[in-house]
Scaffold this motif. Structure first.
Motif, PDB file in Angstrom:
ATOM      1  N   ASN A   1      11.552 -23.609  12.966  1.00  0.00           N
ATOM      2  CA  ASN A   1      10.617 -23.266  11.947  1.00  0.00           C
ATOM      3  C   ASN A   1      11.076 -23.776  10.542  1.00  0.00           C
ATOM      4  O   ASN A   1      12.418 -23.968  10.244  1.00  0.00           O
ATOM      5  N   THR A   2      10.212 -23.663   9.658  1.00  0.00           N
ATOM      6  CA  THR A   2      10.496 -24.091   8.149  1.00  0.00           C
ATOM      7  C   THR A   2      11.229 -25.407   8.188  1.00  0.00           C
ATOM      8  O   THR A   2      12.237 -25.196   7.530  1.00  0.00           O
ATOM      9  N   LEU A   3      10.808 -26.321   8.811  1.00  0.00           N
ATOM     10  CA  LEU A   3      11.619 -27.596   8.996  1.00  0.00           C
ATOM     11  C   LEU A   3      11.640 -28.146   7.416  1.00  0.00           C
ATOM     12  O   LEU A   3      10.690 -28.242   6.841  1.00  0.00           O
TER      13      LEU A   3
ATOM     14  N   ALA B   1       6.983 -31.094   6.101  1.00  0.00           N
ATOM     15  CA  ALA B   1       8.095 -30.089   5.808  1.00  0.00           C
ATOM     16  C   ALA B   1       7.338 -28.671   5.736  1.00  0.00           C
ATOM     17  O   ALA B   1       6.050 -28.386   5.443  1.00  0.00           O
ATOM     18  N   GLY B   2       7.906 -27.672   6.257  1.00  0.00           N
ATOM     19  CA  GLY B   2       7.444 -26.268   6.596  1.00  0.00           C
ATOM     20  C   GLY B   2       7.006 -26.013   7.765  1.00  0.00           C
ATOM     21  O   GLY B   2       6.553 -24.916   8.093  1.00  0.00           O
ATOM     22  N   GLY B   3       6.689 -27.200   8.756  1.00  0.00           N
ATOM     23  CA  GLY B   3       6.225 -27.190   9.901  1.00  0.00           C
ATOM     24  C   GLY B   3       7.271 -26.376  10.819  1.00  0.00           C
ATOM     25  O   GLY B   3       8.276 -26.346  10.635  1.00  0.00           O
ATOM     26  N   SER B   4       6.490 -26.539  12.180  1.00  0.00           N
ATOM     27  CA  SER B   4       7.603 -25.943  13.284  1.00  0.00           C
ATOM     28  C   SER B   4       7.634 -27.010  14.561  1.00  0.00           C
ATOM     29  O   SER B   4       6.570 -27.687  14.743  1.00  0.00           O
ATOM     30  N   LEU B   5       8.341 -26.930  15.234  1.00  0.00           N
ATOM     31  CA  LEU B   5       8.503 -27.675  16.594  1.00  0.00           C
ATOM     32  C   LEU B   5       9.509 -26.805  17.477  1.00  0.00           C
ATOM     33  O   LEU B   5      10.291 -26.277  17.292  1.00  0.00           O
ATOM     34  N   ARG B   6       9.227 -26.865  18.897  1.00  0.00           N
ATOM     35  CA  ARG B   6      10.072 -26.407  19.653  1.00  0.00           C
ATOM     36  C   ARG B   6      10.515 -27.294  20.866  1.00  0.00           C
ATOM     37  O   ARG B   6       9.891 -28.176  21.555  1.00  0.00           O
ATOM     38  N   LEU B   7      11.825 -27.399  20.715  1.00  0.00           N
ATOM     39  CA  LEU B   7      12.461 -28.391  21.890  1.00  0.00           C
ATOM     40  C   LEU B   7      12.827 -27.798  23.041  1.00  0.00           C
ATOM     41  O   LEU B   7      13.249 -26.617  23.099  1.00  0.00           O
ATOM     42  N   SER B   8      12.750 -28.809  24.131  1.00  0.00           N
ATOM     43  CA  SER B   8      13.148 -27.902  25.497  1.00  0.00           C
ATOM     44  C   SER B   8      14.155 -29.029  26.045  1.00  0.00           C
ATOM     45  O   SER B   8      14.158 -30.241  25.579  1.00  0.00           O
ATOM     46  N   CYS B   9      14.728 -28.583  27.070  1.00  0.00           N
ATOM     47  CA  CYS B   9      15.915 -29.275  27.715  1.00  0.00           C
ATOM     48  C   CYS B   9      15.866 -28.723  29.000  1.00  0.00           C
ATOM     49  O   CYS B   9      16.450 -27.663  29.456  1.00  0.00           O
TER      50      CYS B   9
ATOM     51  N   THR C   1      11.219 -35.816  13.079  1.00  0.00           N
ATOM     52  CA  THR C   1      11.114 -36.567  12.085  1.00  0.00           C
ATOM     53  C   THR C   1      10.128 -35.447  10.872  1.00  0.00           C
ATOM     54  O   THR C   1       9.268 -35.262  11.353  1.00  0.00           O
ATOM     55  N   VAL C   2      10.908 -34.976   9.816  1.00  0.00           N
ATOM     56  CA  VAL C   2      10.173 -34.148   8.917  1.00  0.00           C
ATOM     57  C   VAL C   2       9.890 -34.897   7.489  1.00  0.00           C
ATOM     58  O   VAL C   2      10.845 -35.419   7.096  1.00  0.00           O
TER      59      VAL C   2
END
Length: 126
Positions: A82-84, A14-22, A123-124
């Motif tokens: 962000n801020t997951l 929790a609080g982390g970040s990810l960037r999804l691409s398509c 998954t957070v």
């Protein structure tokens, strides 16, 4: 035939970040693009959508935390998260809604979207 391939999912705290691409291929029309998610036992919900003029809309729960964007030169749609939070845990899908004509507004309803990717899991943990 349009093909959409998502990537970038994973497990974060929790609080982390990810960037999804398509990555999209096979385009022949204009498209409204969207990101959707589905958690176990829940309906698929719209997260963000972007129109051809880059106008974007978001579901209330992600406003201020997620950003949808696209790079037309790379045929790629992105979702910066962000801020997951643990409640963001779901399978995330990108989708494309083709249209003819000058403009179509972004849309968070899954029903009109014609093409879907296979999904990427986010998954957070708390």
């Amino acid at each position: 035939q349009v093909q959409l391939v998502e990537s970038g999912g994973g497990s974060v705290q929790a609080g982390g970040s990810l960037r999804l691409s398509c990555l999209a291929s096979g385009y022949s029309y204009n498209y409204v693009m969207g990101w959707f998610r589905q958690a176990p036992g829940k309906e698929r919900e719209g997260v963000a959508s972007i129109a051809t003029d880059m106008r974007a809309i978001y579901t209330d729960s992600v406003k201020g935390r997620f950003t949808i964007s696209k790079d037309n030169a790379k045929n790629t749609l992105y979702l910066q998260m962000n801020t997951l939070k643990p409640e963001d845990t779901a399978m995330y899908y990108c989708a494309a809604r083709p249209f003819r004509g000058y403009y179509l507004a972004p849309n968070l309803s899954p029903a009109p979207y014609e093409y879907w990717g296979q999904g990427t899991q986010v998954t957070v943990s708390s």
